[in-house]
Write a protein that holds these residues in place. Sequence first.
Motif: not given
Lengths: 231, 406
Positions: B249-263
Amino acid sequence: MPPGPIEELSLADLLGAAVADADGRRIGRLRDLAVRLTTTAWPVVALRVGGLGTSFDLPWSAVMAVGQDQVTVDDAARGDQAGGTWLAGGIVDHQLIDLDGRRVVRVADVVLERADDTLAACGIEVGAAGVLRRLGLRAISRRLERELLPVTAVTVPHGAHDPLTLQTTRARLGALEEHELAGLLDGLPHPAAGQVLAALEPAHANRTARHLARRHAVRRARRRHRRFHAA
Amino acid sequence: MRRSTRLAAFLAVLGPGVLAGLSDDDPGGITTYSILGAEHGYALLWVLVVATGMLILFHAIGVRLGAVTGQGLAGLVRERYGVRAAALCLSALVLANLGTTCAEFAGVAAALGLAGVPTVVSVPLAAALIVVLVVGGSFHRVERILLALSATLGLYIAAGLLAGPDWGATVHGALVPSRITTSEQLLAVTATVGTTIAPWGLAFIQSYAVDKRLRPADLRLERVDVVVGAVLTGVIGLFVVVACAATIHAQGGSIETAGDAAAALEPLAGAWSARLFGAGLLGAALLAAAILPLSTAYSVAETFGAESRIDDRPREAPLFYGTYLAITVAAAAFVLIPGLPLVPVLFLTQVLNAVLLVPLLVFALRLAGDRELMGAYASTRLVTALGWLTVAAVGACVAALLVSFL
């Protein structure tokens, strides 16, 4: 009621049937049947009729005719008390302890036998077939084996709020050794085990309860021993 | 009572609360919390705190119902309200559970995918291991293994600490409610409630308490088990949110899955944060993938009047084990469909959970307050009032969400 051949009926199919008075005027729908518990078949002694916001009981003697879709009654007998155990409210969908198989099952339906002017519960249906039939899934229900038990094998506890039904007689329960019965009860939900004990002769119940308490204590001690040493 | 004896007594009843609570931190939950943090920062943390309080309330109700009546939720609904009500309850549970079980296997695929294991290997292997564990194991062995698996969820706490969150913003977000003004925020709130107070969890904790043969005398210690499980769930969820809030969030990014979050965590918080997140996801997925079908099997068996236990052999409980196998196989097969969009499965099943939660909460609340059924253990007025407040809040979320879609 006019005499006729012996006919087998299902409680689930009967419930919801229209109830009409002698003039053919509809007075409600059949909501429940009460039976007198005996050591043979359970004769129906009363019926409960319900309508929009109303409900009243009639003794079986007020019934003039029983069909699959309609029951004709003498409405003048409304309010007469007949007693009995209600099938839909107190038996159907309640747990039944299958002591032979050591399983807890549920009553899905009650089989009734009509002969002349009497209607009596003669069998209890358990298993999925009865449930599916009550949900309207008759095509699937017909593919399953119907599991029926004679009412003579069933004992209903006397307490008004006791929901459990034993699938054996006191004589058969009493014939088991206390340690055998304790082993059997140990596998049942605890309210069910309490109901079984309540059906025994007091001395037999006490001895069985002591065996059961010993089994529980041993199991608790084993758990604590495992956890304590693991910790 | 000596402290060592009290501890041993507590450990003897430990299980239902911890397992039901920690299973809420499944891949669907981790995805939901990750999205909550990645897209909304720390602002909606208070929703997680409130949802955890609701979880404690209803899990305590569930375990009390099971210990006092000796019956699971579906069986009790059938006995008190009839077979049609039980069928409604069961339909909601099976629908929600099937979707959520798919999400668990999707989580297994995502977690092992981070280590380069293809989905066609990871998912069938996980499904086979889980079936062998439950079908072939005794109650005690299954419980021990599941509790051990649940310990991997602690890795999220480590991952969250490594992410270096803003603790001031964390405390503020957890304690000060913010306004919900957008449909995205409403969706996130509803999904958070649905994943935290999952329908299957309500049914599972009650059935498991019956299978574990808990008695009313065990309730005092069992409440501790429930609180520990729910609080751990909330704490782990909080660390997932802050890990994503502090980095993505601090970098302004986004994710779609928990796997995306880990990566996504790796370049922002280091390789260890990403690995711990991935390992935690695998543990969470396996735990929930074992428990979800179990919850469904309990409910199906209870509805059809064939109450069963894990200690029963397969030939003694064919409906129970048949359901377990069917749900596991169906969910694993669904996830293996090539090109399947897993994002809707992971996130939207949590929204579905919230929708289907309302009737189940009502049933549980009515049963727990029934003095004829529960006797001295019936719910107090305070518990009943808080329960109805929860029902109203969940209902309002769902209604607002449906309106926002129109």
